[in-house]
Motif scaffolding. Structure first.
Motif, short mmCIF file in Angstrom:
data_model
loop_
_atom_site.label_atom_id
_atom_site.label_comp_id
_atom_site.label_asym_id
_atom_site.label_seq_id
_atom_site.Cartn_x
_atom_site.Cartn_y
_atom_site.Cartn_z
N LEU A 11 18.39 28.84 26.84
CA LEU A 11 19.06 28.86 28.14
C LEU A 11 19.67 30.25 28.29
N PHE A 12 19.60 30.81 29.47
CA PHE A 12 20.04 32.18 29.67
C PHE A 12 21.23 32.24 30.61
N GLY A 13 22.17 33.11 30.29
CA GLY A 13 23.34 33.27 31.12
C GLY A 13 24.03 34.58 30.85
N ALA A 14 25.16 34.76 31.49
CA ALA A 14 25.99 35.95 31.30
C ALA A 14 27.42 35.60 31.67
N GLU A 15 28.34 36.25 30.98
CA GLU A 15 29.75 36.10 31.31
C GLU A 15 30.16 37.37 32.05
N LEU A 16 30.66 37.21 33.26
CA LEU A 16 31.00 38.35 34.10
C LEU A 16 32.45 38.26 34.57
N ALA A 17 33.06 39.42 34.73
CA ALA A 17 34.37 39.50 35.37
C ALA A 17 34.13 39.39 36.87
N VAL A 18 34.90 38.55 37.54
CA VAL A 18 34.74 38.35 38.97
C VAL A 18 36.02 38.76 39.68
N ALA A 19 35.89 39.71 40.60
CA ALA A 19 37.04 40.17 41.37
C ALA A 19 37.48 39.06 42.32
N PRO A 20 38.77 38.96 42.56
CA PRO A 20 39.25 37.93 43.49
C PRO A 20 38.86 38.28 44.92
N PRO A 21 38.88 37.29 45.81
CA PRO A 21 38.57 37.60 47.21
C PRO A 21 39.60 38.57 47.77
N ALA A 22 39.18 39.37 48.74
CA ALA A 22 40.09 40.33 49.36
C ALA A 22 41.23 39.57 50.04
N ALA A 23 42.44 40.07 49.84
CA ALA A 23 43.61 39.43 50.45
C ALA A 23 43.65 39.73 51.94
N ALA A 24 44.06 38.75 52.71
CA ALA A 24 44.21 38.93 54.14
C ALA A 24 45.39 39.87 54.40
N PRO A 25 45.36 40.62 55.49
CA PRO A 25 46.50 41.50 55.81
C PRO A 25 47.79 40.71 55.89
N GLY A 26 48.81 41.21 55.22
CA GLY A 26 50.11 40.55 55.22
C GLY A 26 50.25 39.45 54.18
N ASP A 27 49.21 39.21 53.36
CA ASP A 27 49.27 38.17 52.33
C ASP A 27 50.06 38.70 51.15
N SER A 28 51.19 38.07 50.86
CA SER A 28 52.05 38.53 49.76
C SER A 28 51.84 37.73 48.49
N SER A 29 50.82 36.87 48.45
CA SER A 29 50.60 36.02 47.28
C SER A 29 49.86 36.75 46.15
N VAL A 30 49.43 37.99 46.39
CA VAL A 30 48.72 38.74 45.37
C VAL A 30 49.73 39.20 44.32
N ARG A 31 49.48 38.84 43.08
CA ARG A 31 50.37 39.17 41.98
C ARG A 31 50.05 40.54 41.42
N ARG A 32 51.04 41.34 41.19
CA ARG A 32 50.87 42.65 40.57
C ARG A 32 51.40 42.57 39.14
#
Length: 153
Positions: free
Chosen positions: A63-84
């Motif tokens: 069985l073939f696969g890969a483990e990849l880093a996935v970027a989060p969806p782009a935050a909407a303007p004014g969305d303050s829920s993005v953690r730094r």
């Protein structure tokens, strides 16, 4: 262990995360009586051909696969829920490796379609600047099964 399949196995092609040769993984699976084994190297499909040949020789379904880093969806303007998060400085001059991006394991299914989708995702991840990271917009395919971890949304 008939009926049991490891769905997240890395080889030495996952630098710093795996050490076994694909041939040895297939041999051990056969010795343990496993019917199938998945090779899911980190950010690459480089060991897939050797793994497929070794599995054919050992009588194990690859069985073939890969483990990849996935970027989060782009935050909407004014969305303050993005953690730094503040990145830590390496100790004694060591190299810093950012492990903060969530990782997802993609497994090919549906034969050639799944393999093509998997190759497309790995290629898309390597178009990012710096470390391989799959953009949210490229994160779609019909021929794959996705394994999510405990940190997934």
């Amino acid at each position: 262990m008939p009926g049991f399949t490891h769905l997240h196995t890395v080889s030495g092609f996952s630098l710093r995360y795996g050490a076994s040769h694909p041939e040895r993984l297939a041999e051990r699976a056969s010795e343990r009586g496993m019917d199938a084994l998945a090779l899911t190297d980190r950010d690459t499909l480089a060991g897939s051909v050797r793994f497929a040949k070794a599995c054919a020789k050992a009588g194990v379904r690859p069985l073939f696969g890969a483990e990849l880093a996935v970027a989060p969806p782009a935050a909407a303007p004014g969305d303050s829920s993005v953690r730094r998060e503040r990145l830590r400085t390496p100790v004694r001059g060591g190299a810093f490796i950012d492990e903060s991006t969530p990782r997802v394991t993609f497994l090919a299914r549906d034969g050639a379609r799944g393999w093509a989708d998997l190759c497309r995702l790995v290629s898309a991840a390597h178009t990012a600047d710096g470390l391989p990271r799959l953009a949210w917009e490229d994160n779609h395919a019909g021929g794959l099964t996705v394994l999510l971890g405990p940190d997934s949304d």
